[in-house]
Write a protein that holds these residues in place. Sequence first.
Motif, short mmCIF file in Angstrom:
data_model
loop_
_atom_site.label_atom_id
_atom_site.label_comp_id
_atom_site.label_asym_id
_atom_site.label_seq_id
_atom_site.Cartn_x
_atom_site.Cartn_y
_atom_site.Cartn_z
N MET A 42 0.82 -1.22 0.00
CA MET A 42 0.00 0.00 0.00
C MET A 42 0.85 1.27 0.00
O MET A 42 0.44 2.28 -0.54
CB MET A 42 -0.93 0.00 1.20
CG MET A 42 -2.03 -0.98 1.11
SD MET A 42 -3.08 -0.84 2.56
CE MET A 42 -4.13 -2.25 2.33
N VAL A 43 2.02 1.22 0.59
CA VAL A 43 2.85 2.42 0.66
C VAL A 43 3.87 2.48 -0.47
O VAL A 43 4.49 3.52 -0.67
CB VAL A 43 3.57 2.55 2.02
CG1 VAL A 43 2.57 2.67 3.14
CG2 VAL A 43 4.51 1.40 2.25
N MET A 44 4.05 1.40 -1.20
CA MET A 44 5.01 1.36 -2.31
C MET A 44 4.44 2.15 -3.48
O MET A 44 3.29 1.97 -3.86
CB MET A 44 5.26 -0.08 -2.72
CG MET A 44 6.36 -0.25 -3.71
SD MET A 44 7.99 0.00 -3.04
CE MET A 44 8.14 -1.39 -1.95
N ASN A 74 -2.42 -6.30 -3.40
CA ASN A 74 -2.70 -5.05 -2.70
C ASN A 74 -2.01 -3.85 -3.32
O ASN A 74 -2.09 -2.75 -2.78
CB ASN A 74 -2.32 -5.18 -1.22
CG ASN A 74 -3.36 -5.94 -0.47
OD1 ASN A 74 -4.50 -5.50 -0.35
ND2 ASN A 74 -3.01 -7.12 0.01
N ARG A 75 -1.35 -4.03 -4.45
CA ARG A 75 -0.75 -2.89 -5.13
C ARG A 75 -1.80 -1.89 -5.59
O ARG A 75 -1.54 -0.71 -5.70
CB ARG A 75 0.04 -3.37 -6.37
CG ARG A 75 1.34 -3.97 -6.06
CD ARG A 75 2.39 -2.95 -5.74
NE ARG A 75 2.53 -2.02 -6.84
CZ ARG A 75 2.67 -0.71 -6.70
NH1 ARG A 75 2.71 -0.18 -5.52
NH2 ARG A 75 2.78 0.08 -7.74
N SER A 76 -3.01 -2.37 -5.87
CA SER A 76 -4.05 -1.46 -6.34
C SER A 76 -4.75 -0.73 -5.20
O SER A 76 -5.57 0.15 -5.44
CB SER A 76 -5.06 -2.21 -7.19
OG SER A 76 -5.63 -3.24 -6.44
N ILE A 80 -3.00 6.95 -1.47
CA ILE A 80 -2.76 8.25 -2.09
C ILE A 80 -3.81 8.56 -3.17
O ILE A 80 -4.09 9.71 -3.47
CB ILE A 80 -1.33 8.32 -2.64
CG1 ILE A 80 -0.92 9.74 -2.88
CG2 ILE A 80 -1.19 7.50 -3.89
CD1 ILE A 80 0.55 9.93 -3.08
N PHE A 81 -4.41 7.51 -3.75
CA PHE A 81 -5.42 7.71 -4.79
C PHE A 81 -6.84 7.85 -4.23
O PHE A 81 -7.76 8.20 -4.96
CB PHE A 81 -5.41 6.56 -5.79
CG PHE A 81 -4.15 6.49 -6.60
CD1 PHE A 81 -3.59 7.62 -7.16
CD2 PHE A 81 -3.53 5.27 -6.80
CE1 PHE A 81 -2.43 7.55 -7.89
CE2 PHE A 81 -2.36 5.19 -7.53
CZ PHE A 81 -1.80 6.33 -8.08
N MET A 82 -7.03 7.56 -2.97
CA MET A 82 -8.38 7.58 -2.39
C MET A 82 -9.07 8.94 -2.50
O MET A 82 -10.24 8.98 -2.89
CB MET A 82 -8.35 7.10 -0.95
CG MET A 82 -8.22 5.62 -0.82
SD MET A 82 -8.31 5.16 0.90
CE MET A 82 -8.16 3.41 0.74
#
Length: 118
Positions: A42-44, A74-76, A80-82
């Motif tokens: 999630m943070v990558m 979980n890459r998607s 930051i996109f939320m």
Amino acid sequence: ILIFVFFVNFLVNLWVKPELIRKHLGHDAGLKGWLYAVFGAMVMIGPPYILFPILGDLKKHGAKDSLLAAFLNNRSVQPIFMPVMAHYFGIPFTAILFALTFLSSFPSSILVEKLNRE
């Protein structure tokens, strides 16, 4: 970007010992390994194709297949996109999409582990 990825691979191979990877991402990692895989993804930032060489090195050093699959699943889920997605698609859609993506990553990762063993 690819040169940076190879440099990171070099540093991982130089400083991170296989015992450390097996401890945190191996078969005995338990809940801690799942947390590293899920929240690390999630943070990558960056495109997923640059992560394949890094994940390949982690696998060579003893990382569990299900944790690598959970990382890719979980890459998607990118916090930051939320805000942008909530603005364009609405908060309910964004919350449901991210929740379902997050929750479905666990059974699919376990399935990848079972299928890869056979």
